[in-house]
Design an enzyme around this catalytic site. Structure first.
Site: not given
Length: 368
Positions: A267, A162
């Protein structure tokens, strides 16, 4: 197998370490659980987290959409007609993808139970094993390096790193992590919309010039900056993956036509369920565009459904980011998907095979 009632619950699981991205910090998984009862005494389970920063959905909006719009349409419906059931879910209310996903997951779970097969077999079959990456949250360089080393020692061979807080510091983060684990794990970078297009190109070109070759860069720019996404694609060697820029098949096709992404992240919460997620995968496969299967910070009810989908579409879904059960102190859901470090396997129990859920609670008073 007809639907007779629906029920709600709340499921929480603390994370091993806070999950930090350019958009938010989260310390526990907290899902609304949606259960569908039937006249055959079978129960279907679905779930949805609050993802306000990404989809706009809150726990309150999820419960309201399910209770006031979706559930009334489902009562009395026959699970055998799954296409009709999913059409009712999708047409019940505009938006509210997380609620629709929870309802679709529960309906598909029942469909598998009806036919006595694990869900992936009914969706197309495949080899019931996957290998997931694991997330390295944005933090100090020393903490991220330590987390990366720990992940490699636990058997992970791909790391989702990240970034997106500060471009120059992100370069330093990547160099340090690469130096620590480059011979042992691939680096998948995720800026979570945190850079401009020019910043993204600067970061990636700097890394590439230093001999660092990330496997991909995920959503480097704002979700609606398709021109910026295309600019990044055209100016770096690193494959670019769209995440928040793609919620449905139409958006996926637009990005493919623009040549604004090399990979698409699917997703269930973004797509609004299993059926629209399958549409995205099928569009991408027709246009020879690779996909990743990902998830929100959600319980393994929803993550397990994503596992089944990924196995059934493994010809196009070739990257897996379904690590949340490994980020939690424990997995409270006991179903037919087993999460063991980087390895994910499905057994033969029908549907999602959910036998029990530890710590499932009633909805809190403000949602009940």
């Amino acid at each position: 197998m007809k639907i007779t009632a629906v029920r709600f619950g709340m499921l929480r699981a603390p994370l091993r370490t806070p999950f930090k991205t350019a958009l938010r910090t989260v310390e526990q998984v907290e899902d609304v659980v949606f259960m569908i009862d039937t006249d055959s005494d079978h129960v279907g389970y679905g779930s949805a987290p609050a993802t306000e920063a990404i989809t706009g959905d809150t726990h309150s909006s999820i419960v309201a959409a399910l209770r006031n719009h979706i559930a009334p349409r489902l009562l009395g419906q026959d699970i055998a007609d799954l296409d009709h059931v999913t059409a009712l879910i999708q047409g019940a209310v505009a938006g509210n993808g997380n609620a629709k996903a929870a309802a679709e997951i529960a309906a598909h779970d029942l469909w598998g139970q009806l036919h006595g097969e694990p869900l992936y077999k009914l969706l197309g079959g495949g080899t019931p094993r996957l290998t997931t990456d694991i997330t390295i949250s944005v933090d100090t360089i020393d903490k991220m390096v330590a987390d990366a080393i720990d992940a490699v020692e636990r058997g992970f061979v791909a790391l989702k790193v990240k970034l997106g807080k500060d471009a120059d510091e992100d370069i330093a983060r990547c160099k340090a992590i690469h130096s620590a684990v480059s011979n042992h794990a691939l680096l998948r970078l995720d800026a979570n919309q945190g850079w401009t297009a020019t910043q993204a190109v600067h970061v990636l070109r700097t890394l590439e010039a230093a001999g660092i070759e990330p496997e991909l860069i995920e959503q480097p720019v704002k979700a609606n900056d398709l021109t910026g996404l295309k600019y990044v694609c055209e100016h770096v060697h690193t494959p670019v993956m769209a995440d928040e820029s793609v919620f449905d098949a139409e958006q996926a096709l637009r990005l493919i036509d623009m040549r604004a992404a090399d990979i698409v992240n699917i997703k269930l919460m973004k797509a609004g369920g299993i059926s629209p997620a399958l549409q995205i995968a099928d569009v991408c496969e027709r246009h020879e565009t690779e996909c990743m299967i990902g998830c929100m910070l959600e319980s393994s009810i929803g993550v397990s459904a994503a596992v089944h989908l990924a196995v059934a579409r493994s010809t196009v879904i070739r990257k897996v980011d379904l690590d949340v059960p490994m980020l939690c102190h424990f997995d409270p859901v006991h179903g037919n998907v087993r999460f063991d470090g980087a390895a994910i396997e499905i057994d033969d129990a029908p549907g999602l095979g959910i036998r029990s859920i530890e710590g499932l609670q009633p909805l809190p008073p403000h949602l009940a």
